[in-house]
Design a protein around this motif. Sequence first.
Motif, PDB file in Angstrom:
ATOM      1  N   VAL A  34       0.837  -1.209   0.000  1.00 28.92           N
ATOM      2  CA  VAL A  34       0.000   0.000   0.000  1.00 28.92           C
ATOM      3  C   VAL A  34       0.866   1.250   0.000  1.00 28.92           C
ATOM      4  CG1 VAL A  34      -1.698   1.329   1.300  1.00 28.92           C
ATOM      5  CG2 VAL A  34      -1.797  -1.169   1.300  1.00 28.92           C
ATOM      6  N   THR A  35       0.606   2.144  -0.918  1.00 28.09           N
ATOM      7  CA  THR A  35       1.369   3.391  -0.974  1.00 28.09           C
ATOM      8  C   THR A  35       0.563   4.424  -1.737  1.00 28.09           C
ATOM      9  OG1 THR A  35       3.552   4.325  -1.466  1.00 28.09           O
ATOM     10  CG2 THR A  35       2.660   2.779  -3.088  1.00 28.09           C
ATOM     11  N   GLN A  36       1.074   5.614  -1.840  1.00 25.30           N
ATOM     12  CA  GLN A  36       0.397   6.710  -2.563  1.00 25.30           C
ATOM     13  C   GLN A  36       1.459   7.671  -3.057  1.00 25.30           C
ATOM     14  OE1 GLN A  36      -2.236   9.027  -0.141  1.00 25.30           O
ATOM     15  NE2 GLN A  36      -3.341   7.243   0.602  1.00 25.30           N
ATOM     16  N   PHE A  72       2.732  11.271  -2.614  1.00 21.34           N
ATOM     17  CA  PHE A  72       2.635  12.302  -1.577  1.00 21.34           C
ATOM     18  C   PHE A  72       1.784  11.848  -0.380  1.00 21.34           C
ATOM     19  CE2 PHE A  72       3.518  14.361  -5.636  1.00 21.34           C
ATOM     20  CZ  PHE A  72       4.731  14.944  -5.319  1.00 21.34           C
ATOM     21  N   ARG A  73       2.055  10.600   0.062  1.00 21.81           N
ATOM     22  CA  ARG A  73       1.316  10.057   1.213  1.00 21.81           C
ATOM     23  C   ARG A  73       1.633  10.899   2.453  1.00 21.81           C
ATOM     24  NH1 ARG A  73       2.102   3.712   2.798  1.00 21.81           N
ATOM     25  NH2 ARG A  73       0.442   3.554   4.317  1.00 21.81           N
ATOM     26  N   ASP A  74       0.650  11.349   3.179  1.00 21.33           N
ATOM     27  CA  ASP A  74       0.776  12.227   4.352  1.00 21.33           C
ATOM     28  C   ASP A  74       1.315  13.601   3.921  1.00 21.33           C
ATOM     29  OD1 ASP A  74      -0.009  10.167   6.166  1.00 21.33           O
ATOM     30  OD2 ASP A  74       2.024   9.368   6.077  1.00 21.33           O
ATOM     31  N   ALA A 121      13.827   3.622   0.883  1.00 22.47           N
ATOM     32  CA  ALA A 121      14.002   2.228   1.300  1.00 22.47           C
ATOM     33  C   ALA A 121      12.616   1.644   1.554  1.00 22.47           C
ATOM     34  CB  ALA A 121      14.857   2.186   2.563  1.00 22.47           C
ATOM     35  N   ALA A 122      12.284   0.553   0.868  1.00 17.04           N
ATOM     36  CA  ALA A 122      10.920  -0.016   0.882  1.00 17.04           C
ATOM     37  C   ALA A 122       9.993   0.915   0.091  1.00 17.04           C
ATOM     38  CB  ALA A 122      10.401  -0.261   2.287  1.00 17.04           C
ATOM     39  N   CYS A 123      10.266   0.978  -1.211  1.00 16.89           N
ATOM     40  CA  CYS A 123       9.609   1.983  -2.079  1.00 16.89           C
ATOM     41  C   CYS A 123       8.306   1.487  -2.682  1.00 16.89           C
ATOM     42  CB  CYS A 123      10.564   2.377  -3.203  1.00 16.89           C
ATOM     43  SG  CYS A 123      10.914   1.006  -4.349  1.00 16.89           S
ATOM     44  N   THR A 165      14.534   1.127  -3.355  1.00 16.82           N
ATOM     45  CA  THR A 165      14.687  -0.320  -3.194  1.00 16.82           C
ATOM     46  C   THR A 165      13.471  -0.923  -2.513  1.00 16.82           C
ATOM     47  OG1 THR A 165      15.766  -0.115  -1.035  1.00 16.82           O
ATOM     48  CG2 THR A 165      17.212  -0.115  -2.952  1.00 16.82           C
ATOM     49  N   ASP A 166      13.271  -2.202  -2.772  1.00 15.18           N
ATOM     50  CA  ASP A 166      12.214  -2.954  -2.097  1.00 15.18           C
ATOM     51  C   ASP A 166      12.617  -4.419  -2.149  1.00 15.18           C
ATOM     52  OD1 ASP A 166       9.123  -2.124  -1.268  1.00 15.18           O
ATOM     53  OD2 ASP A 166       9.342  -4.257  -1.743  1.00 15.18           O
ATOM     54  N   ILE A 167      11.964  -5.222  -1.294  1.00 16.70           N
ATOM     55  CA  ILE A 167      12.243  -6.658  -1.289  1.00 16.70           C
ATOM     56  C   ILE A 167      11.423  -7.373  -2.375  1.00 16.70           C
ATOM     57  CG2 ILE A 167      10.403  -7.227   0.357  1.00 16.70           C
ATOM     58  CD1 ILE A 167      12.310  -9.116   1.758  1.00 16.70           C
ATOM     59  N   ARG A 200       9.632   4.409   5.323  1.00 16.98           N
ATOM     60  CA  ARG A 200       8.294   4.701   5.833  1.00 16.98           C
ATOM     61  C   ARG A 200       7.354   3.515   5.656  1.00 16.98           C
ATOM     62  NH1 ARG A 200       6.170   8.762   2.301  1.00 16.98           N
ATOM     63  NH2 ARG A 200       4.838   9.583   3.937  1.00 16.98           N
ATOM     64  N   ASN A 201       6.647   3.228   6.739  1.00 15.47           N
ATOM     65  CA  ASN A 201       5.558   2.247   6.698  1.00 15.47           C
ATOM     66  C   ASN A 201       6.017   0.859   6.288  1.00 15.47           C
ATOM     67  OD1 ASN A 201       3.572   4.312   7.356  1.00 15.47           O
ATOM     68  ND2 ASN A 201       4.054   5.120   5.327  1.00 15.47           N
ATOM     69  N   VAL A 202       7.198   0.488   6.745  1.00 14.78           N
ATOM     70  CA  VAL A 202       7.618  -0.910   6.602  1.00 14.78           C
ATOM     71  C   VAL A 202       7.765  -1.516   7.994  1.00 14.78           C
ATOM     72  CG1 VAL A 202      10.026  -0.232   6.150  1.00 14.78           C
ATOM     73  CG2 VAL A 202       9.310  -2.508   5.638  1.00 14.78           C
TER      74      VAL A 202
HETATM   75  C1  LIG Z   1       3.380  -0.314   3.002  1.00 12.05           C
HETATM   76  S1  LIG Z   1       4.674  -0.353   1.830  1.00 12.05           S
HETATM   77  C2  LIG Z   1       5.402   1.236   2.121  1.00 12.05           C
HETATM   78  C3  LIG Z   1       5.675   1.978   0.847  1.00 12.05           C
HETATM   79  C4  LIG Z   1       6.170   3.417   1.013  1.00 12.05           C
HETATM   80  N1  LIG Z   1       7.411   3.480   1.756  1.00 12.05           N
HETATM   81  C5  LIG Z   1       5.122   4.278   1.678  1.00 12.05           C
HETATM   82  O1  LIG Z   1       5.262   4.626   2.857  1.00 12.05           O
HETATM   83  O2  LIG Z   1       4.113   4.583   1.025  1.00 12.05           O
HETATM   84  C6  LIG Z   1       5.818  -1.487   2.611  1.00 12.05           C
HETATM   85  C7  LIG Z   1       6.871  -2.030   1.640  1.00 12.05           C
HETATM   86  O3  LIG Z   1       7.898  -2.661   2.415  1.00 12.05           O
HETATM   87  C8  LIG Z   1       8.416  -3.710   1.631  1.00 12.05           C
HETATM   88  N2  LIG Z   1       9.182  -4.616   2.511  1.00 12.05           N
HETATM   89  C9  LIG Z   1       8.718  -5.513   3.413  1.00 12.05           C
HETATM   90  N3  LIG Z   1       9.743  -6.153   4.026  1.00 12.05           N
HETATM   91  C10 LIG Z   1      10.883  -5.627   3.494  1.00 12.05           C
HETATM   92  C11 LIG Z   1      12.272  -5.874   3.703  1.00 12.05           C
HETATM   93  N4  LIG Z   1      12.680  -6.792   4.592  1.00 12.05           N
HETATM   94  N5  LIG Z   1      13.178  -5.164   2.975  1.00 12.05           N
HETATM   95  C12 LIG Z   1      12.770  -4.235   2.061  1.00 12.05           C
HETATM   96  N6  LIG Z   1      11.470  -3.962   1.822  1.00 12.05           N
HETATM   97  C13 LIG Z   1      10.542  -4.645   2.522  1.00 12.05           C
HETATM   98  C14 LIG Z   1       7.162  -4.346   1.039  1.00 12.05           C
HETATM   99  O4  LIG Z   1       7.475  -5.147  -0.089  1.00 12.05           O
HETATM  100  C15 LIG Z   1       6.329  -3.095   0.694  1.00 12.05           C
HETATM  101  O5  LIG Z   1       6.545  -2.697  -0.638  1.00 12.05           O
END
Ligand SMILES: C[S@@+](CC[C@H](N)C(=O)[O-])C[C@H]1O[C@@H](n2cnc3c(N)ncnc32)[C@H](O)[C@@H]1O
Length: 266
Positions: free
Chosen positions: A68-70, A72-74, A99-101, A129-131, A206-208
């Motif tokens: 879940v993302t947007q 300009f979230r917040d 990080a976690a895009c 980056t993302d997983i 953010r939000n990971v």
């Molecule tokens: C809710 S999204 C947050 C996206 C963005 N940062 C935001 O705040 O809108 C969480 C992201 O974290 C990633 N994630 C989860 N575990 C992770 C890890 N161990 N390393 C990198 N990314 C990870 C997920 O794949 C997902 O895309």
Amino acid sequence: MSSFEDLLAFVEAETDFASSYYDDAYLDRRVSARMRRRGADSYAEYLDVLREDDEERAELLDTLSVNVTQFFRDAKVWTALRDVLVEEAADGRVSVWSAACADGREPYSIAMLALDAGIPARDVDILATDIDEDALERARRGYYESTRTADIRDQLDFLDDPMAYVEERGDRGFVVADHVRDLVTFERHDLITGDPKSGFDLVACRNVCIYIDKQYKRPILETVSSSIRPGGHLVLGQTETLPGGVKERFEAADPRIRIYRRLPEA
Ligand SMILES: C[S@@+](CC[C@H](N)C(=O)[O-])C[C@H]1O[C@@H](n2cnc3c(N)ncnc32)[C@H](O)[C@@H]1O
């Protein structure tokens, strides 16, 4: 082993989802939602469904990886980030790590904001980056479509002139313009097992951590914090905090919106 643990062990063995990193209550909520959809009354019954049904395994995997993302979230965070970007760019290039895009809307928002703030494109460098490879694939495509619950035009309205950064495709789709995409490089990186990076002026993580098991939050934030140059900035999600041991390396630049500045090394 309880049948919930059996189920997680199966998911771990059969898919590339590392369930052991995630918070149990979070996993339970997600699994229970799928069980309701499939009419399974117990974990054991749902495990039987998973063993037999490839599609359900894919559905569960999708439910478990929260992307879940947007754009300009917040919004109030982005107003403050504009100032951070301008400050960081004042003495030359600004390098940012998202990080976690997820599907790329966060790093593209950073790129659009930097350009909108008048920072020359040649001075902006964003690593995202993302997983999750599927999310990265969508991010590289840079195409976003409004749905019943997410209006892309509304999200982009944070900017005075969003159409300077996206092109419309049909009546619901937007593609990020090339001059914005050029500022962002996507790469797979696991924040728990991956190496730290170095020298970033700004890191957005953010939000990971909200989904991650408590024991892994500190390693993630250690990785992230050692990737920021002293004096550089960190932004977390609005409900996230820095754990003890990491907190001491930062001062709050704007505590209400979780923006921190890394202190010089002692
Ligand atoms: C809710 S999204 C947050 C996206 C963005 N940062 C935001 O705040 O809108 C969480 C992201 O974290 C990633 N994630 C989860 N575990 C992770 C890890 N161990 N390393 C990198 N990314 C990870 C997920 O794949 C997902 O895309």
